[in-house]
Design a protein around this motif. Sequence first.
Motif, PDB file in Angstrom:
ATOM      1  N   GLU A  56       0.832  -1.208   0.000  1.00 53.54           N
ATOM      2  CA  GLU A  56       0.000   0.000   0.000  1.00 53.54           C
ATOM      3  C   GLU A  56       0.864   1.256   0.000  1.00 53.54           C
ATOM      4  OE1 GLU A  56      -3.281   0.433  -0.351  1.00 53.54           O
ATOM      5  OE2 GLU A  56      -3.470  -1.719  -0.646  1.00 53.54           O
ATOM      6  N   GLY A  57       1.963   1.246   0.736  1.00 53.85           N
ATOM      7  CA  GLY A  57       2.875   2.387   0.738  1.00 53.85           C
ATOM      8  C   GLY A  57       3.503   2.612  -0.623  1.00 53.85           C
ATOM      9  N   LEU A  58       3.877   1.539  -1.312  1.00 52.22           N
ATOM     10  CA  LEU A  58       4.469   1.665  -2.643  1.00 52.22           C
ATOM     11  C   LEU A  58       3.438   2.144  -3.661  1.00 52.22           C
ATOM     12  CD1 LEU A  58       6.702  -1.517  -2.702  1.00 52.22           C
ATOM     13  CD2 LEU A  58       7.464   0.853  -2.546  1.00 52.22           C
ATOM     14  N   VAL A  59       2.192   1.700  -3.523  1.00 52.94           N
ATOM     15  CA  VAL A  59       1.138   2.132  -4.441  1.00 52.94           C
ATOM     16  C   VAL A  59       0.848   3.620  -4.250  1.00 52.94           C
ATOM     17  CG1 VAL A  59      -1.325   1.891  -4.951  1.00 52.94           C
ATOM     18  CG2 VAL A  59       0.093  -0.133  -4.733  1.00 52.94           C
ATOM     19  N   PRO A  64       7.092   1.819  -8.915  1.00 51.57           N
ATOM     20  CA  PRO A  64       6.983   0.484  -9.519  1.00 51.57           C
ATOM     21  C   PRO A  64       7.734  -0.546  -8.679  1.00 51.57           C
ATOM     22  CG  PRO A  64       7.695   2.086 -11.139  1.00 51.57           C
ATOM     23  CD  PRO A  64       7.735   2.764  -9.808  1.00 51.57           C
ATOM     24  N   ILE A  65       7.214  -1.736  -8.657  1.00 57.30           N
ATOM     25  CA  ILE A  65       7.796  -2.813  -7.858  1.00 57.30           C
ATOM     26  C   ILE A  65       8.563  -3.743  -8.780  1.00 57.30           C
ATOM     27  CG2 ILE A  65       7.269  -4.749  -6.345  1.00 57.30           C
ATOM     28  CD1 ILE A  65       4.697  -3.239  -5.611  1.00 57.30           C
ATOM     29  N   GLY A  66       9.811  -4.018  -8.431  1.00 62.92           N
ATOM     30  CA  GLY A  66      10.595  -4.995  -9.160  1.00 62.92           C
ATOM     31  C   GLY A  66      11.443  -4.454 -10.295  1.00 62.92           C
ATOM     32  N   LEU A  67      11.495  -3.151 -10.475  1.00 62.84           N
ATOM     33  CA  LEU A  67      12.335  -2.582 -11.519  1.00 62.84           C
ATOM     34  C   LEU A  67      13.547  -1.898 -10.900  1.00 62.84           C
ATOM     35  CD1 LEU A  67       9.691  -0.906 -13.841  1.00 62.84           C
ATOM     36  CD2 LEU A  67      10.900  -3.027 -14.217  1.00 62.84           C
ATOM     37  N   GLU A  68      14.663  -1.923 -11.614  1.00 62.70           N
ATOM     38  CA  GLU A  68      15.842  -1.208 -11.148  1.00 62.70           C
ATOM     39  C   GLU A  68      15.645   0.275 -11.395  1.00 62.70           C
ATOM     40  OE1 GLU A  68      19.336  -2.804 -12.923  1.00 62.70           O
ATOM     41  OE2 GLU A  68      18.768  -4.856 -12.476  1.00 62.70           O
ATOM     42  N   SER A  69      16.411   1.112 -10.714  1.00 59.70           N
ATOM     43  CA  SER A  69      16.224   2.560 -10.821  1.00 59.70           C
ATOM     44  C   SER A  69      16.519   3.069 -12.227  1.00 59.70           C
ATOM     45  CB  SER A  69      17.104   3.278  -9.802  1.00 59.70           C
ATOM     46  OG  SER A  69      18.471   3.012 -10.063  1.00 59.70           O
ATOM     47  N   THR A  70      17.487   2.481 -12.940  1.00 62.22           N
ATOM     48  CA  THR A  70      17.771   2.938 -14.299  1.00 62.22           C
ATOM     49  C   THR A  70      16.619   2.608 -15.233  1.00 62.22           C
ATOM     50  OG1 THR A  70      18.940   0.890 -14.774  1.00 62.22           O
ATOM     51  CG2 THR A  70      20.270   2.756 -14.028  1.00 62.22           C
ATOM     52  N   LEU A  71      16.012   1.457 -15.036  1.00 59.55           N
ATOM     53  CA  LEU A  71      14.868   1.095 -15.861  1.00 59.55           C
ATOM     54  C   LEU A  71      13.678   1.992 -15.560  1.00 59.55           C
ATOM     55  CD1 LEU A  71      15.028  -2.809 -15.746  1.00 59.55           C
ATOM     56  CD2 LEU A  71      15.652  -1.314 -17.628  1.00 59.55           C
ATOM     57  N   ILE A  72      13.518   2.378 -14.312  1.00 57.59           N
ATOM     58  CA  ILE A  72      12.424   3.267 -13.934  1.00 57.59           C
ATOM     59  C   ILE A  72      12.594   4.619 -14.618  1.00 57.59           C
ATOM     60  CG2 ILE A  72      11.377   4.535 -12.017  1.00 57.59           C
ATOM     61  CD1 ILE A  72      12.100   2.135 -10.242  1.00 57.59           C
ATOM     62  N   ASP A  73      13.815   5.152 -14.606  1.00 61.51           N
ATOM     63  CA  ASP A  73      14.075   6.442 -15.243  1.00 61.51           C
ATOM     64  C   ASP A  73      13.820   6.377 -16.747  1.00 61.51           C
ATOM     65  OD1 ASP A  73      14.755   7.459 -12.773  1.00 61.51           O
ATOM     66  OD2 ASP A  73      16.915   7.180 -13.076  1.00 61.51           O
TER      67      ASP A  73
END
Length: 108
Positions: A56-59, A64-73
């Motif tokens: 709930e905190g992440l939502v 996003p759950i399970g992605l690396e920070s570079t992929l998120i960017d």
Amino acid sequence: SWIDVFGGRASKAMGSVVTNSFKKPVSSLMLYGSLVSLGIAGGLLLVTSLLGRAFEGLVQTNQPIGLESTLIDEEAQSLTQAQSTDEPAEPAAAIGRGGAASSALEHA
């Protein structure tokens, strides 16, 4: 999968340990078997509660759950670029604007 088999066999082993330890007086088997079951259920309830709160905190933070920070960017950047373009690409119209395919159709 392997985790299902592992869980099933671990549960059977735990049940056998409790049953063999308290099998003589049936009343103690019922008491201690129930206590072990309630302990396992309480542990599962605690784990699921903690995981639910973390989810709930992440939502709420849109993380996003399970992605690396570079992929998120990279993903956020591509989504921003896609939303900022007003005109969608028209691949069917681009085929008729020249090239070998359109010139072959014109001469036929």
